[in-house]
Design an enzyme around this catalytic site. Structure first.
Site, mmCIF file in Angstrom:
data_model
loop_
_atom_site.group_PDB
_atom_site.id
_atom_site.type_symbol
_atom_site.label_atom_id
_atom_site.label_comp_id
_atom_site.label_asym_id
_atom_site.label_seq_id
_atom_site.Cartn_x
_atom_site.Cartn_y
_atom_site.Cartn_z
ATOM 1 C CE LYS A 13 -4.059 -1.545 2.667
ATOM 2 N NZ LYS A 13 -4.865 -1.182 3.850
ATOM 3 C CG ASP A 69 -10.095 -1.509 6.232
ATOM 4 O OD1 ASP A 69 -9.046 -1.977 6.707
ATOM 5 O OD2 ASP A 69 -11.142 -2.173 6.112
HETATM 6 P P1 ITT Z 1 -3.070 -1.957 6.972
HETATM 7 O O1 ITT Z 1 -4.338 -2.233 7.722
HETATM 8 O O2 ITT Z 1 -1.865 -1.929 7.853
HETATM 9 O O3 ITT Z 1 -3.164 -0.747 6.094
HETATM 10 P P2 ITT Z 1 -3.669 -4.514 5.667
HETATM 11 O O4 ITT Z 1 -2.909 -5.362 4.714
HETATM 12 O O5 ITT Z 1 -4.105 -5.143 6.965
HETATM 13 O O6 ITT Z 1 -2.798 -3.181 5.948
HETATM 14 P P3 ITT Z 1 -6.465 -4.043 5.047
HETATM 15 O O7 ITT Z 1 -6.849 -4.215 6.483
HETATM 16 O O8 ITT Z 1 -7.041 -2.884 4.304
HETATM 17 O O9 ITT Z 1 -4.876 -3.920 4.889
HETATM 18 O O10 ITT Z 1 -6.744 -5.418 4.336
HETATM 19 C C1 ITT Z 1 -7.140 -5.469 3.059
HETATM 20 C C2 ITT Z 1 -6.656 -6.734 2.400
HETATM 21 O O11 ITT Z 1 -7.259 -6.677 1.111
HETATM 22 C C3 ITT Z 1 -5.137 -6.755 2.182
HETATM 23 O O12 ITT Z 1 -4.456 -7.515 3.125
HETATM 24 C C4 ITT Z 1 -5.039 -7.393 0.790
HETATM 25 O O13 ITT Z 1 -5.015 -8.783 0.899
HETATM 26 C C5 ITT Z 1 -6.315 -6.943 0.125
HETATM 27 N N1 ITT Z 1 -6.066 -5.756 -0.686
HETATM 28 C C6 ITT Z 1 -5.989 -4.452 -0.278
HETATM 29 N N2 ITT Z 1 -5.717 -3.653 -1.316
HETATM 30 C C7 ITT Z 1 -5.616 -4.446 -2.401
HETATM 31 C C8 ITT Z 1 -5.335 -4.214 -3.753
HETATM 32 O O14 ITT Z 1 -5.081 -2.994 -4.220
HETATM 33 N N3 ITT Z 1 -5.294 -5.258 -4.579
HETATM 34 C C9 ITT Z 1 -5.548 -6.495 -4.135
HETATM 35 N N4 ITT Z 1 -5.794 -6.820 -2.862
HETATM 36 C C10 ITT Z 1 -5.835 -5.796 -1.992
#
Ligand code: ITT
Length: 194
Positions: A13, A69
């Site tokens: 991200k 998120d």
């Molecule tokens: P932070 O909370 O620390 O930002 P995280 O990985 O835990 O990081 P999320 O809670 O937003 O992030 O989880 C979203 C999940 O969705 C993430 O772990 C990915 O597997 C998926 N995801 C998020 N953005 C994506 C993208 O652009 N393309 C594909 N999968 C994505």
């Protein structure tokens, strides 16, 4: 140069956000400010979790910041995995496990429509602002390519014939849910600094 903390522990991200925002921005991640604990995400909604993460970091570390998120919302699965995208296949699940579960649940479904939703929560002092980006597309029958991260190999954005696992990072960063949300965020920030 606009310096701000992006309250994320996800290096993918952070890398995408740096590319999308471009020069003129200096983004620090959670590791850069010494935050290594797990930030709670317990509200049950994407918007709620974005706000919860940003508030947590502002309160504990005393910095203006933004968090986001993101969820993959699949119509035939009633919006799942949605807010549970990170650990859809259970605690400790990695992307391959989550993809395998989605493909299994989708095996019988003809309706492949889905969307990525990103909500950014920005904390400036005591004020909270939110920005959303939605990207429609569809779920493929098998992973395609190895680019991107998370669910990218099984998500094909509308208007394209390849998944985000195949499309270049430049294309993803030009059209993605994250890019749309970050563009709204950046436009708002410009109004604050004029
Ligand atoms: P932070 O909370 O620390 O930002 P995280 O990985 O835990 O990081 P999320 O809670 O937003 O992030 O989880 C979203 C999940 O969705 C993430 O772990 C990915 O597997 C998926 N995801 C998020 N953005 C994506 C993208 O652009 N393309 C594909 N999968 C994505």
């Amino acid at each position: 140069m606009q310096a701000i903390v992006f309250a994320t522990a996800n290096p993918n991200k952070l890398q995408e956000a740096r590319k999308i925002l471009g020069t003129g921005w200096q983004l620090s991640g959670l590791h850069d400010i010494g935050c290594t604990e797990e930030v709670p995400e317990t509200t049950g909604s994407i918007r709620g979790n974005a706000i919860q993460k940003a508030e947590y970091v502002r309160d504990r570390y005393g910095v203006d910041c933004f968090a986001e998120d993101t969820g993959l919302e699949i119509a035939a699965l009633g919006g799942e995995p949605g807010v549970y995208s990170a650990r859809y296949a259970g605690p400790g699940a990695v992307a391959a496990d989550n993809i395998a579960l989605v493909l299994k649940k989708m095996a019988e479904h003809q309706d492949r429509s889905a969307q990525f939703r990103t909500v950014i929560a920005l904390m400036l002092g005591n004020q909270c602002y939110t920005f959303e980006g939605i990207l429609p597309g569809k779920i493929l029958y098998a992973p395609q390519g190895t680019g991107g991260f998370g669910y990218d190999p099984i998500f094909q954005p509308e208007g394209y014939t390849d998944s985000f696992g195949i499309l270049s990072p430049d294309i993803k960063n030009a059209i993605s849910h994250r890019a749309l949300a970050l563009q709204s965020f950046a436009a708002f920030m410009r109004t604050q600094t004029q």
